[in-house]
Motif scaffolding. Structure first.
Motif, PDB file in Angstrom:
ATOM      1  N   MET A 173      10.490   7.152  -1.335  1.00  0.00           N
ATOM      2  CA  MET A 173       9.161   7.246  -2.341  1.00  0.00           C
ATOM      3  C   MET A 173       9.002   8.647  -1.832  1.00  0.00           C
ATOM      4  SD  MET A 173       5.623   4.952  -2.523  1.00  0.00           S
ATOM      5  CE  MET A 173       6.527   4.210  -4.083  1.00  0.00           C
ATOM      6  N   HIS A 187       8.623   2.979   3.267  1.00  0.00           N
ATOM      7  CA  HIS A 187       8.649   3.711   1.867  1.00  0.00           C
ATOM      8  C   HIS A 187       9.278   5.364   2.106  1.00  0.00           C
ATOM      9  CE1 HIS A 187       5.289   0.356   1.112  1.00  0.00           C
ATOM     10  NE2 HIS A 187       6.373   0.046   1.893  1.00  0.00           N
ATOM     11  N   ASP A 196       3.816   5.350   4.637  1.00  0.00           N
ATOM     12  CA  ASP A 196       4.217   4.618   5.213  1.00  0.00           C
ATOM     13  C   ASP A 196       5.837   4.986   5.126  1.00  0.00           C
ATOM     14  OD1 ASP A 196       6.146   2.196   5.605  1.00  0.00           O
ATOM     15  OD2 ASP A 196       4.791   0.815   4.454  1.00  0.00           O
ATOM     16  N   ASP A 207       0.925  -1.034  -0.471  1.00  0.00           N
ATOM     17  CA  ASP A 207      -0.175  -0.106   0.249  1.00  0.00           C
ATOM     18  C   ASP A 207       1.266   1.564  -0.023  1.00  0.00           C
ATOM     19  OD1 ASP A 207      -2.211  -1.126   1.004  1.00  0.00           O
ATOM     20  OD2 ASP A 207      -3.425  -0.448   2.251  1.00  0.00           O
ATOM     21  N   HIS A 208       0.708   2.223  -0.648  1.00  0.00           N
ATOM     22  CA  HIS A 208       1.279   3.419  -0.687  1.00  0.00           C
ATOM     23  C   HIS A 208      -0.508   4.667  -0.363  1.00  0.00           C
ATOM     24  CE1 HIS A 208       4.866   1.241  -1.817  1.00  0.00           C
ATOM     25  NE2 HIS A 208       3.715   1.264  -3.041  1.00  0.00           N
ATOM     26  N   PRO A 209       0.166   5.119   0.887  1.00  0.00           N
ATOM     27  CA  PRO A 209      -0.624   6.336   1.969  1.00  0.00           C
ATOM     28  C   PRO A 209       0.170   7.995   1.158  1.00  0.00           C
ATOM     29  CG  PRO A 209       0.338   5.144   2.771  1.00  0.00           C
ATOM     30  CD  PRO A 209       0.537   4.453   2.346  1.00  0.00           C
ATOM     31  N   CYS A 216       4.984   8.600   0.260  1.00  0.00           N
ATOM     32  CA  CYS A 216       4.219   7.955   0.828  1.00  0.00           C
ATOM     33  C   CYS A 216       4.011   8.200   2.802  1.00  0.00           C
ATOM     34  CB  CYS A 216       4.763   6.285   0.682  1.00  0.00           C
ATOM     35  SG  CYS A 216       4.247   5.371   1.343  1.00  0.00           S
TER      36      CYS A 216
END
Ligand code: C2O
Ligand code: CU
Length: 544
Positions: free
Chosen positions: A520, A515, A512, A456-458, A510
């Motif tokens: 990211m 990440h 997370d 997942d990438h919030p 992101c």
């Protein structure tokens, strides 16, 4: 989850064990025989860091109101779960730090005092502050050094549920507890009788943080070496910049989320979590904030409820929900409201396969009612609320087919580069990522695509709200959705739009933070923006 990783990190954990053994053997045999008071693995930080003598473990998260606040970053110990007390990094001695409640329209001032052995900053997650107040080391300010302070000041214009956290080396500093909630109360809004905030997080019950695993913090006092006198071991939560051979990017083990085995609500787990008292007939709001790196599926027992806001921004005519879970991704916030019309003691709890969900529970306790018979049902799969078709259509600031000044695509991916797992935006890792360039007044459309297979990438944009226009090619059907943090599951594609109305250099990354720290991150850059901020190369700025 991430089974491919487990093997790898198990091997690395083994490697650390070997390394530790080697390290301690060489300094004189068994632990019991060591003179810990003289052990000082890092002279510099030992001089700066007061020995952690604070042994108080019962925390009460304070609520502070007004316009001026002081947040002191310092170490502490906190009992996170019955019998599990861990060293933590705090604002004002508790995790979370105090809830700051301010009134819409007010100019607020927050004095940050750093009593930690490492530099820190504060970022006001979701709050559209002026760029210089955004708290990004090396981008908007220099990291605040140990013993130094910094004053943040901004006008709190947009009511809602926000949070604050350090943005220096944030993957590690948030892990240790440097966060709190920030609530902007509307000038005039619907009054509720109870207004609770639940800040969610995950920990490693071994007391290790990712930086311990990476050894870059030299913080071995947090590991379980039961014969050692920890209070005297001043190994320092140090800036041990020497051990690069063990750093996170090379060890590549900081991303196995299964290491998080202790889930907390407001810094406590299970039976330690404060009850939420209510009286029959009351209107209750619960503000959920996810300060961790995992998504949680929150289920309110025994009541119908509505989601009234996401990321602090109101949902238009939200419908009534029952026995549905609200998924909250890292960095997101959801406000839910319900009427206390079912006397008893009811859980609000995380659902999922992870054993640690058992700790992420709070009890809604009707006053004067004996304990009810409510039981956890956290393994049960319940329908998940879909925000893209929730509430009622309303006024849109943007549409899919209007003309935009600028259009961008962000392809998010997980890749191997030079033997490391990295998280990329359009194939690149920060700081090589291509910034999103805008001018003040531009309308900007961004297509976000998650090409990762399992991650997942919030994605969180600083300084702006964006409107979510479509998901997987389908326009939103319900209420307009305005957010600052949007989670993309593997394979998902979203289109969002915003107005470039807040000049500066802003992070888009992101949440997370594993990440983010492994690539990211990009920037939203106003090409006509001039800043007089000059980064100090000696400040140790770590923006991501
Ligand atoms: Cu919650 Cu860039 O941060
Ligand atoms: Cu991500």
């Amino acid at each position: 989850m991430k089974t491919g990783w487990k093997l790898k990190s198990a091997a690395v954990v083994g490697a650390i064990a070997v390394l530790l053994t080697g390290c301690f053997n060489s300094s004189g045999g068994s632990m019991g025989g060591m003179d810990h008071s003289k052990m000082n693995m890092d002279d510099k930080s030992a001089a700066q860091q007061p020995t952690n003598t604070n042994t108080s473990t019962t925390v009460k998260v304070a609520t502070l109101t007004g316009k001026e606040f002081t947040l002191t970053a310092k170490t502490s110990n906190q009992e996170l779960a019955p019998g599990i007390t861990l060293p933590v990094w705090t604002f004002n001695n508790s995790v979370p730090g105090p809830e700051l409640r301010v009134k819409q329209g007010e100019t607020v001032k927050i004095n940050l005092k750093n009593e930690l052995p490492e530099p820190v900053t504060i970022h006001w997650h979701g709050v559209p502050v002026p760029n210089a107040m955004d708290g990004i080391p090396g981008v908007t300010q220099n990291a605040v050094q140990p013993g130094q302070s910094f004053t943040y000041t901004f006008k709190a214009d947009v009511p809602g549920t926000y949070w604050y956290h350090s943005h220096q080396d944030s993957v590690n500093q948030l892990d240790r507890g440097l966060y709190g909630s920030f609530i902007v109360e509307p000038k005039d809004g619907t009054k509720v009788d109870r207004d609770y905030t639940l800040v969610l997080d995950e920990w490693m019950s071994t007391g290790m943080s990712m930086s311990d695993m990476n050894m870059s913090g030299g913080n071995m006092s947090k590991m379980d070496m039961s014969n050692m006198d920890h209070s005297k071991m001043n190994m320092g939560n140090s800036n041990n910049k020497g051990s690069n051979s063990m750093d996170h990017s090379q060890m590549n083990m900081g991303h196995d989320m299964s290491m998080y085995d202790l889930f907390t609500v407001n810094g406590k787990s299970g039976s330690l979590v404060d009850k939420l008292p209510v009286k029959q007939g009351e209107k209750v709001r619960i503000r959920l904030i996810n300060a961790g790196y995992l998504s949680h599926q929150i289920h309110l027992h025994g009541h119908e409820f509505k989601i009234t806001a996401s990321d602090g921004q109101p949902i238009h005519n939200p419908g009534i929900l029952k026995d549905s879970v609200v998924t909250i991704a890292p960095g997101e916030r959801y406000d839910i409201e319900f009427e206390a019309n079912n006397p008893g003691q009811w859980l609000i709890e995380d659902h999922g396969e992870n054993k640690a969900v058992a700790g992420m529970k709070a009890v809604i306790a009707y006053e004067g009612v004996a304990a009810g018979s409510d039981k956890p049902n956290d393994k049960e799969k319940l329908p998940v609320v879909d925000l893209t078709r929730y509430g009622q259509a309303g006024k849109m600031n943007f549409t899919l087919d209007q003309k935009y000044t600028m259009e961008y695509t962000m392809n998010l991916n997980t890749e191997m580069k030079n033997g490391d797992m990295v998280y990329t935006i359009n194939g690149k890792t920060f700081p090589e990522t291509e910034p999103i360039k805008v001018k003040k007044g531009d309308t900007v459309k961004v297509r976000l695509v998650n090409n990762s297979k399992t991650d997942d990438h919030p994605m969180h944009l600083h300084g702006h709200f964006f409107q979510v226009l479509s998901k997987n090619g389908k326009p939103l059907e319900g209420s307009p959705v305005i957010k600052d943090t949007l989670n993309l599951k593997p394979g998902e594609e979203y289109v969002v739009a915003f107005e470039a109305d807040n000049e500066g250099n802003w992070m888009f990354h992101c949440h997370d933070l594993h990440h983010a720290s492994a690539g990211m991150v990009t920037e939203l850059k106003y090409t006509d923006y001039k800043t007089d901020f000059v980064p100090d190369p000696k400040a140790g700025n770590k923006p991501e």
